[in-house]
Write a protein that holds these residues in place. Sequence first.
Motif, mmCIF file in Angstrom:
data_model
loop_
_atom_site.group_PDB
_atom_site.id
_atom_site.type_symbol
_atom_site.label_atom_id
_atom_site.label_comp_id
_atom_site.label_asym_id
_atom_site.label_seq_id
_atom_site.Cartn_x
_atom_site.Cartn_y
_atom_site.Cartn_z
ATOM 1 N N ILE A 30 0.865 -1.179 0.000
ATOM 2 C CA ILE A 30 0.000 0.000 0.000
ATOM 3 C C ILE A 30 0.902 1.230 0.000
ATOM 4 N N MET A 74 -6.213 3.127 3.218
ATOM 5 C CA MET A 74 -5.890 2.173 2.161
ATOM 6 C C MET A 74 -5.763 0.762 2.731
ATOM 7 N N VAL A 129 -1.162 -6.554 4.489
ATOM 8 C CA VAL A 129 -0.630 -5.413 3.762
ATOM 9 C C VAL A 129 0.858 -5.255 4.066
#
Length: 278
Positions: free
Chosen positions: A167, A185, A197
């Motif tokens: 991200i 995000m 992530v």
Amino acid sequence: MVQRVVVSKLLNSSRPLVFGMIHVPALPGTPSNTLPMSAILKKVRKEADVYFKNGVDGVIVENMHDVPYVKPPANPEIISAMSLASDQLVKSRDAHHPGALTGIQILAAANREAMGVAYTTGLDFIRAEGFVYSHVADEGWIDGCAGGLLRYRSSLKADHVAVFTDIKKKHSAHSVTADVSIQEMAKDAKFNCADGVIVTGSATGSAASTEEMSQVLRGVSEFPVLIGSGINGKNARDFVKAHGFIVGSDFKIGGDWKNELDASRISKFMRHVNSLKR
């Protein structure tokens, strides 16, 4: 929902798990290619053996030497070569560290191709680019791919293969999403069914921001957060709240990603990380 082994291990570990990077030599058809596939695969196997013998928790293969990168779809020879490299990684794991984790990234943003290779060769996860939102990379505009990628995973019945996504990805411009925080995000990646992530600095070898890591950890719970660049023995403690470290440059001679692996650096780093507690 499928319980993916790599996700469970990340969330239940008392310290960040460590993933070493194999930067596969430049592959056939790319400008820097000089080696035949036999030599490339021999090098991949050698590096995998070094990693597993020195106690890393997992290893990722990536075609980083294929510069300049191109947008997907990846060419057939790249997919074939990365499949062979992945097979060498799995064989090394089985010989030296059964139960260790294995993953793949195919540049640039060849996430569908990486999923196919992971499924057919028995890897645990892929590292994806552009999973949610879009950004501008040096290859050009990279579109979000979550819907298509996860439908492809379902069509393969490859639900055991996890997807970890960068991200605010390094080596990219994010002005088009400047009004979306890294925390938002991360939330959207989780909402769109990513398995975790990856937070990075601005470039390979550049440290991530501890504040951005903290923002992401506050925004998502029971969701793996990995640090994907710039981790070394000096700053690892600063990122101890993360679930995983992806380390490439610091495991190479002189801390340069283009150099050979340095087994002593890997061993020293693992001793240090084994002393940390989240």
